[in-house]
Write a protein that holds these residues in place. Structure first.
Motif, PDB file in Angstrom:
ATOM      1  N   TYR A  40       0.818  -1.216   0.000  1.00  0.00           N
ATOM      2  CA  TYR A  40       0.000   0.000   0.000  1.00  0.00           C
ATOM      3  C   TYR A  40       0.852   1.267   0.000  1.00  0.00           C
ATOM      4  O   TYR A  40       0.334   2.357  -0.130  1.00  0.00           O
ATOM      5  CB  TYR A  40      -0.909   0.041   1.230  1.00  0.00           C
ATOM      6  N   ASN A  54     -10.250   1.175  14.084  1.00  0.00           N
ATOM      7  CA  ASN A  54     -11.447   0.496  13.576  1.00  0.00           C
ATOM      8  C   ASN A  54     -11.448  -0.983  13.968  1.00  0.00           C
ATOM      9  O   ASN A  54     -11.795  -1.847  13.157  1.00  0.00           O
ATOM     10  CB  ASN A  54     -11.492   0.602  12.042  1.00  0.00           C
ATOM     11  N   SER A 105      -9.548  -2.211   2.808  1.00  0.00           N
ATOM     12  CA  SER A 105      -9.875  -1.190   1.805  1.00  0.00           C
ATOM     13  C   SER A 105     -10.878  -0.179   2.344  1.00  0.00           C
ATOM     14  O   SER A 105     -10.916   0.959   1.879  1.00  0.00           O
ATOM     15  CB  SER A 105     -10.408  -1.844   0.529  1.00  0.00           C
ATOM     16  N   SER A 106     -11.687  -0.577   3.334  1.00  0.00           N
ATOM     17  CA  SER A 106     -12.628   0.382   3.914  1.00  0.00           C
ATOM     18  C   SER A 106     -11.963   1.241   4.979  1.00  0.00           C
ATOM     19  O   SER A 106     -12.465   2.314   5.313  1.00  0.00           O
ATOM     20  CB  SER A 106     -13.838  -0.349   4.500  1.00  0.00           C
ATOM     21  N   VAL A 107     -10.846   0.785   5.504  1.00  0.00           N
ATOM     22  CA  VAL A 107     -10.136   1.531   6.546  1.00  0.00           C
ATOM     23  C   VAL A 107      -9.119   2.481   5.921  1.00  0.00           C
ATOM     24  O   VAL A 107      -8.978   3.621   6.337  1.00  0.00           O
ATOM     25  CB  VAL A 107      -9.441   0.558   7.522  1.00  0.00           C
ATOM     26  N   LEU A 108      -8.419   1.999   4.912  1.00  0.00           N
ATOM     27  CA  LEU A 108      -7.442   2.828   4.210  1.00  0.00           C
ATOM     28  C   LEU A 108      -8.130   3.391   2.974  1.00  0.00           C
ATOM     29  O   LEU A 108      -8.493   2.661   2.066  1.00  0.00           O
ATOM     30  CB  LEU A 108      -6.225   1.993   3.794  1.00  0.00           C
ATOM     31  N   ASN A 109      -8.308   4.675   2.950  1.00  0.00           N
ATOM     32  CA  ASN A 109      -9.112   5.283   1.893  1.00  0.00           C
ATOM     33  C   ASN A 109      -8.293   5.808   0.725  1.00  0.00           C
ATOM     34  O   ASN A 109      -8.784   6.611  -0.054  1.00  0.00           O
ATOM     35  CB  ASN A 109      -9.967   6.419   2.475  1.00  0.00           C
ATOM     36  N   SER A 110      -7.069   5.346   0.567  1.00  0.00           N
ATOM     37  CA  SER A 110      -6.283   5.835  -0.570  1.00  0.00           C
ATOM     38  C   SER A 110      -6.630   5.042  -1.827  1.00  0.00           C
ATOM     39  O   SER A 110      -7.072   3.893  -1.762  1.00  0.00           O
ATOM     40  CB  SER A 110      -4.781   5.711  -0.264  1.00  0.00           C
ATOM     41  N   GLN A 111      -6.415   5.672  -2.958  1.00  0.00           N
ATOM     42  CA  GLN A 111      -6.667   5.020  -4.246  1.00  0.00           C
ATOM     43  C   GLN A 111      -5.770   3.794  -4.401  1.00  0.00           C
ATOM     44  O   GLN A 111      -6.205   2.757  -4.882  1.00  0.00           O
ATOM     45  CB  GLN A 111      -6.425   6.037  -5.378  1.00  0.00           C
ATOM     46  N   VAL A 114      -7.097   0.754  -2.403  1.00  0.00           N
ATOM     47  CA  VAL A 114      -8.257   0.117  -3.052  1.00  0.00           C
ATOM     48  C   VAL A 114      -7.793  -0.756  -4.210  1.00  0.00           C
ATOM     49  O   VAL A 114      -8.207  -1.907  -4.357  1.00  0.00           O
ATOM     50  CB  VAL A 114      -9.261   1.192  -3.531  1.00  0.00           C
TER      51      VAL A 114
END
Length: 194
Positions: A40, A54, A105-111, A114
């Protein structure tokens, strides 16, 4: 506004790189926090902070902290892990199952997160398909081995029969080749008088 990353299908991360970072711990395929953070492109500390904020999204079947023994066994697999210091870390690494990776992917909001999640999930699916194929192959090999054992038993029985037959034939040839013995006389024996 930051540049958009290319779609997950053209990200410059080969699936083999992700496959090598999937381990089996506690009979589950998992990825370690440090490997995920590397993919990531975020520090491991930041990834774990986002997860801790979270925690309700990460039950035990999504994420768990590995034990010292598990970390030591991973040290044999990974050169960057030192058994005593766990790669310079003060705590034991966290392991994320396939579901835990999807939840990231819901916790880390970077493109990037995802798109990397898409690649990682595809890798997990590919491994699951390979495992199913290997199970089919293993069943076929087991069936062949069972047939081979049956054939080996039959061959050993035939070999014993051939050996017995060879001994009998050899014995009969000896009888044919040996000089004829005098036949014993039939009748009464009368000793001569003196």
């Amino acid at each position: 506004m930051p540049d958009k990353l290319p779609p997950a299908s053209v990200l410059p991360v080969p699936l083999e790189l992700i496959e090598r970072r999937i381990y089996v711990i506690r009979s589950q395929k998992v990825m370690l926090d440090s490997d995920l953070a590397g993919l990531y492109q975020v520090p491991t500390k930041r990834l774990n902070e986002a997860v801790k904020r979270n925690l309700d999204r990460f039950p035990a079947d999504f994420m768990f902290q590995i034990s010292a023994e598990e970390a030591a066994s991973l040290a044999n697999l990974r050169s960057q892990f030192a058994a005593s210091s766990y790669g310079g870390r003060r705590y034991l690494p966290y392991a994320f199952t396939e579901h835990g990776v999807a939840m990231l992917s819901s916790v880390l909001n970077s493109q990037r997160a995802v798109q990397m999640n898409i690649l990682i999930i595809r890798t997990f699916v590919k491994l699951r398909e390979l495992l199913a194929t290997h199970k089919d192959l293993a069943a076929k090999v087991e069936k062949l081995e069972a047939g081979q054992r049956d054939h080996a038993i039959a061959i050993s029985l035939v070999a014993k029969d051939v050996e017995t037959l060879a001994k009998n034939v050899k014995r009969e040839f000896k009888k044919l080749g040996a000089p004829r013995r005098r036949k014993p006389r039939i009748g009464f024996y009368i000793p001569e008088e003196k």
